[in-house]
Design an enzyme around this catalytic site. Structure first.
Site, mmCIF file in Angstrom:
data_model
loop_
_atom_site.group_PDB
_atom_site.id
_atom_site.type_symbol
_atom_site.label_atom_id
_atom_site.label_comp_id
_atom_site.label_asym_id
_atom_site.label_seq_id
_atom_site.Cartn_x
_atom_site.Cartn_y
_atom_site.Cartn_z
ATOM 1 N N ARG A 1 35.451 22.151 -21.759
ATOM 2 C CA ARG A 1 35.496 20.962 -22.617
ATOM 3 C C ARG A 1 35.710 21.376 -24.075
ATOM 4 O O ARG A 1 34.791 21.893 -24.725
ATOM 5 C CB ARG A 1 34.170 20.202 -22.495
ATOM 6 N N THR B 1 12.646 5.716 5.009
ATOM 7 C CA THR B 1 13.981 6.296 4.852
ATOM 8 C C THR B 1 14.559 6.684 6.211
ATOM 9 O O THR B 1 13.867 7.316 7.016
ATOM 10 C CB THR B 1 13.902 7.522 3.910
ATOM 11 N N ARG C 1 6.056 18.335 1.146
ATOM 12 C CA ARG C 1 6.035 18.626 -0.298
ATOM 13 C C ARG C 1 6.707 19.962 -0.599
ATOM 14 O O ARG C 1 7.453 20.084 -1.569
ATOM 15 C CB ARG C 1 4.589 18.650 -0.795
ATOM 16 N N GLU D 1 6.632 11.513 -1.495
ATOM 17 C CA GLU D 1 5.724 12.606 -1.077
ATOM 18 C C GLU D 1 4.549 12.741 -2.046
ATOM 19 O O GLU D 1 4.089 13.844 -2.323
ATOM 20 C CB GLU D 1 6.461 13.962 -1.001
ATOM 21 N N THR E 1 0.830 -1.205 0.000
ATOM 22 C CA THR E 1 0.000 0.000 0.000
ATOM 23 C C THR E 1 0.865 1.257 0.000
ATOM 24 O O THR E 1 1.638 1.468 0.941
ATOM 25 C CB THR E 1 -0.925 0.034 1.248
ATOM 26 N N GLY F 1 28.207 14.640 -22.500
ATOM 27 C CA GLY F 1 28.544 13.507 -23.360
ATOM 28 C C GLY F 1 28.773 12.261 -22.523
ATOM 29 O O GLY F 1 28.108 12.044 -21.498
ATOM 30 N N GLY F 2 29.750 11.451 -22.931
ATOM 31 C CA GLY F 2 30.032 10.186 -22.229
ATOM 32 C C GLY F 2 30.410 10.407 -20.778
ATOM 33 O O GLY F 2 30.073 9.588 -19.905
HETATM 34 C C1 LIG Z 1 13.695 6.265 -2.214
HETATM 35 C C2 LIG Z 1 12.338 6.332 -1.591
HETATM 36 C C3 LIG Z 1 12.191 6.837 -0.313
HETATM 37 C C4 LIG Z 1 10.939 6.852 0.290
HETATM 38 N N1 LIG Z 1 10.831 7.289 1.594
HETATM 39 C C5 LIG Z 1 9.651 7.116 2.244
HETATM 40 C C6 LIG Z 1 9.567 7.362 3.655
HETATM 41 O O1 LIG Z 1 10.538 7.782 4.293
HETATM 42 N N2 LIG Z 1 8.400 7.074 4.287
HETATM 43 C C7 LIG Z 1 7.300 6.608 3.612
HETATM 44 O O2 LIG Z 1 6.276 6.371 4.246
HETATM 45 N N3 LIG Z 1 7.354 6.382 2.277
HETATM 46 C C8 LIG Z 1 8.495 6.623 1.583
HETATM 47 N N4 LIG Z 1 8.577 6.360 0.239
HETATM 48 C C9 LIG Z 1 7.415 5.776 -0.440
HETATM 49 C C10 LIG Z 1 6.737 6.715 -1.409
HETATM 50 O O3 LIG Z 1 6.087 7.753 -0.732
HETATM 51 C C11 LIG Z 1 5.798 5.850 -2.253
HETATM 52 O O4 LIG Z 1 6.644 5.082 -3.107
HETATM 53 C C12 LIG Z 1 4.814 6.640 -3.048
HETATM 54 O O5 LIG Z 1 3.883 7.257 -2.189
HETATM 55 C C13 LIG Z 1 4.041 5.775 -4.052
HETATM 56 O O6 LIG Z 1 3.543 4.619 -3.467
HETATM 57 P P1 LIG Z 1 3.862 3.201 -4.152
HETATM 58 O O7 LIG Z 1 5.305 3.111 -4.360
HETATM 59 O O8 LIG Z 1 3.203 2.143 -3.368
HETATM 60 O O9 LIG Z 1 3.181 3.300 -5.589
HETATM 61 P P2 LIG Z 1 1.671 2.944 -5.955
HETATM 62 O O10 LIG Z 1 0.733 3.599 -5.024
HETATM 63 O O11 LIG Z 1 1.546 1.482 -6.170
HETATM 64 O O12 LIG Z 1 1.563 3.674 -7.360
HETATM 65 C C14 LIG Z 1 2.268 3.215 -8.507
HETATM 66 C C15 LIG Z 1 1.584 3.759 -9.750
HETATM 67 O O13 LIG Z 1 0.282 3.191 -9.830
HETATM 68 C C16 LIG Z 1 -0.607 4.111 -10.425
HETATM 69 N N5 LIG Z 1 -1.761 4.323 -9.545
HETATM 70 C C17 LIG Z 1 -1.874 4.073 -8.208
HETATM 71 N N6 LIG Z 1 -3.096 4.396 -7.768
HETATM 72 C C18 LIG Z 1 -3.781 4.881 -8.832
HETATM 73 C C19 LIG Z 1 -5.089 5.403 -9.029
HETATM 74 N N7 LIG Z 1 -5.975 5.529 -8.029
HETATM 75 N N8 LIG Z 1 -5.431 5.822 -10.257
HETATM 76 C C20 LIG Z 1 -4.565 5.729 -11.284
HETATM 77 N N9 LIG Z 1 -3.312 5.256 -11.163
HETATM 78 C C21 LIG Z 1 -2.937 4.830 -9.962
HETATM 79 C C22 LIG Z 1 0.153 5.414 -10.647
HETATM 80 O O14 LIG Z 1 0.578 5.506 -11.958
HETATM 81 C C23 LIG Z 1 1.362 5.273 -9.729
HETATM 82 O O15 LIG Z 1 2.472 5.977 -10.261
HETATM 83 C C24 LIG Z 1 9.807 6.395 -0.417
HETATM 84 C C25 LIG Z 1 9.957 5.922 -1.729
HETATM 85 C C26 LIG Z 1 11.195 5.892 -2.307
HETATM 86 C C27 LIG Z 1 11.326 5.344 -3.696
#
Ligand SMILES: Cc1cc2nc3c(=O)[nH]c(=O)nc-3n(C[C@H](O)[C@H](O)[C@H](O)COP(=O)(O)OP(=O)(O)OC[C@H]3O[C@@H](n4cnc5c(N)ncnc54)[C@H](O)[C@@H]3O)c2cc1C
Length: 565
Positions: A447, A320, A422, A543, A288, A519-520
């Site tokens: 360069r 994180t 945000r 976020e 989730t 470039g590279g």
């Molecule tokens: C490096 C990193 C650090 C993070 N740090 C934190 C942290 O410190 N604490 C924390 O709590 N979280 C953290 N996160 C989590 C981050 O907030 C979530 O990855 C983000 O909120 C998205 O959730 P998900 O990855 O489950 O993607 P999902 O919710 O599965 O979404 C994936 C894709 O599904 C599609 N989708 C989902 N729902 C819908 C909908 N209703 N309608 C249409 N399309 C939809 C969208 O295209 C979306 O891009 C971190 C993530 C990363 C990668």
């Protein structure tokens, strides 16, 4: 009526007219989408349309702030700035061009007709204005301005106090970021190390963790604008091992200030503000992410050694800094019925020991267990992001944010914290984009190819001009969102979401265009641009992942509410 040659200078009337065209068109687009989505109630039946509305409205909001800044600059500085004037003209033209193009192409989706378009865009005059305003020669002139005069951002900051406090903070933070953080940043990234304790100690001493915590609770009580400026400078040196360290205390502090009891504020805010306690935010779960209301991690009421509290059961993902953190702001379900949705969630302060490395295990005296394993990532290294498992992990009742009456309010408190997060991400993104621009300028100046430095080629000047314009717009939008938050404007939360969305996209685009200019060598770890590119990729994800931010935050606010004021 605007005539083409008027756009050669930032003539207030000509720019006002251009912006008015953009605002008029976007208002029609919002009105059409409001009708289709029944005031935002049916956005899921019009997801792509809603995203487009959010994107175009954000662009017009950025154009508004770019023009406001240029006017304030002329008025309050009593002079004009060649770069600001040029970037303003170009960005206004880009915004109207994009709107006109999208409105024309998706005319039926937006519920518009040809008359709507011709009323907004007029006859051929607007085309001529845009052709002239977007001439590649204007971009090249700005590129040369950066290449010859330097791209470092020392420009006047527009603020209530006149900008001098903010400029002082920018200088101080830049010095710290360059002297302390930057020399270590590459090493931390390439070896996937944890933020050095020295950074945390020094940042604590300089007050960065308590920037937005009021003095009465042990913080330094600065404005959101000041916080953004510090974040920007730290992120220019390293997104993960400095710029993002302030985000977590910021999110928890905002939630505590909004919904914590007086005892909780007195207990937790001071050690968070002074860096004695490092914070992790545990919202996302393996299954989730965006659908926060469906979180499954449970908090089951019970007692341990005579103490009332909750046993936390479940898993969190992407937490994180969870290893090094001393406390996690953890959202868990106190109402076990899935139908309770977001109303069944509560926010807890979960205490733990601090660990370094990529995994940890914490066993409580009563057998409660928390384990964490970092998920390897291509960038954003320095804090490590963990999958965390919790098994009957005990949290005393006094750590439920808001006490008994905070039960079921976790979602609302967490979302308040995320609005601040945000805004912070807007600051992180502009810092990273600035670093990308600076390093690209330096590279281009040194360069040689085909007998001269690549900075002398038209295309390099054009690319650098383009990067600088986008960055300028992202900065003005983010600063404006910070000022709106400082004033407590009703639409500040949406503006913060717009700033995050726009600036994150700019950071991705600017770092990638900068990489191509290398470039590279842009692909070699030896050059920092390769780190900026992989770091930037995370910005549109956390976020609020970009499509969700567009649809469910910006789009919904625009279509259900009154738009941007
Ligand atoms: C490096 C990193 C650090 C993070 N740090 C934190 C942290 O410190 N604490 C924390 O709590 N979280 C953290 N996160 C989590 C981050 O907030 C979530 O990855 C983000 O909120 C998205 O959730 P998900 O990855 O489950 O993607 P999902 O919710 O599965 O979404 C994936 C894709 O599904 C599609 N989708 C989902 N729902 C819908 C909908 N209703 N309608 C249409 N399309 C939809 C969208 O295209 C979306 O891009 C971190 C993530 C990363 C990668």
């Amino acid at each position: 009526m605007i005539t083409p040659n008027q756009t050669n200078v930032v003539d207030a009337n000509a720019c006002d007219e251009l912006l008015a065209v953009g605002k008029d068109l976007v208002a029609k687009i919002i009105a059409g989408a409001k009708a289709k989505t029944r005031d935002g109630k049916a956005i899921d039946d019009y997801q792509v349309l809603t995203r487009k509305v959010a994107k175009l409205a954000t662009q017009v909001e950025a154009a508004t702030e770019v023009l406001e800044y240029a006017k304030a600059f002329q008025k309050l500085q009593g002079a004009s700035d060649q770069f600001v004037d040029g970037a303003t003209r170009i960005f206004l033209c880009e915004s109207v061009r994009d709107l006109a193009h999208e409105a024309d192409q998706f005319i039926d989706d937006f519920g518009l007709d040809e008359k709507d378009l011709s009323e907004s865009l007029g006859n051929g005059d607007m085309k001529a204005v845009l052709r002239e305003g977007l001439s590649e020669a204007h971009y090249r002139a700005l590129g040369r301005n950066c290449l010859e005069g330097g791209s470092e951002n020392n420009r006047w900051i527009w603020s209530e106090s006149g900008g001098s406090d903010e400029e002082e903070l920018r200088k101080m933070t830049r010095r710290f970021a360059r002297d302390v953080v930057a020399p270590e940043a590459e090493h931390i990234h390439r070896q996937d190390l944890l933020v050095p304790e020295e950074f945390i100690t020094q940042m604590s001493e300089l007050g960065y963790f308590g920037m937005s915590i009021p003095a009465e609770y042990g913080g330094v009580g600065m404005s959101n604008l000041m916080m953004i400026i510090a974040t920007e400078e730290l992120s220019a040196a390293s997104l993960a091992s400095a710029g993002s360290l302030i985000t977590r205390p910021e999110i928890l502090a905002k939630a505590l200030l909004k919904g914590g009891t007086e005892e909780q504020k007195a207990k937790w805010l001071e050690p968070v503000a002074t860096g004695k306690l490092m914070v992790g935010v545990a919202v996302t779960e393996p299954d989730t992410g965006s659908d926060v209301a469906s979180l499954k991690c449970k908090a089951i009421a019970g007692s341990h050694e005579g103490k009332q509290g909750y046993f936390i059961e479940g898993a969190k993902a992407w937490c994180t800094f969870a290893g090094r953190a001393n406390i996690l702001a953890l959202l868990a379900r106190t109402d076990p019925s899935p139908e309770s949705g977001h109303k069944g969630l509560s926010l807890f302060i979960v205490e733990k020991d601090a660990f370094d490395g990529h995994s940890f295990e914490m066993i409580q005296p009563g057998g409660g267990k928390m384990t964490g394993k970092a998920d390897p990532t291509p960038g954003y290294r320095g804090m490590h992001s963990f999958t965390v498992q919790l098994e009957r992990y005990f949290v005393p009742a006094e750590n439920l944010v808001g006490g008994e009456s905070g039960k079921g309010k976790g979602f609302y408190l967490q979302m308040g914290g995320f609005a601040a997060g945000r805004l912070q991400t807007g600051g992180r993104a502009i810092g990273l984009a600035q670093a990308s621009l600076d390093t690209t300028v330096n590279y281009a100046l040194t360069r040689p190819q085909f007998g001269r430095n690549i900075s002398e080629f038209q295309n390099t000047q054009y690319e650098i001009g383009w990067m600088a314009v986008q960055l300028h717009a992202a900065r003005q939008l983010t600063y404006a969102a910070a000022r709106a938050m400082d004033r407590g404007d009703a639409d500040a939360t949406m503006k913060a979401a717009m700033a995050k969305f726009f600036a994150s996209r700019v950071a991705v685009n600017v770092s990638q265009r900068g990489q191509l200019m290398h470039g590279g060598w842009g692909y070699a770890e030896e050059y920092p641009i390769s780190r900026y590119v992989v770091d930037a990729l995370v910005l549109p994800i956390f976020e609020g992942v970009e499509p969700i931010l567009e649809m469910k935050v910006i789009g919904r606010s625009l279509l259900a509410g009154g738009g941007v004021q």
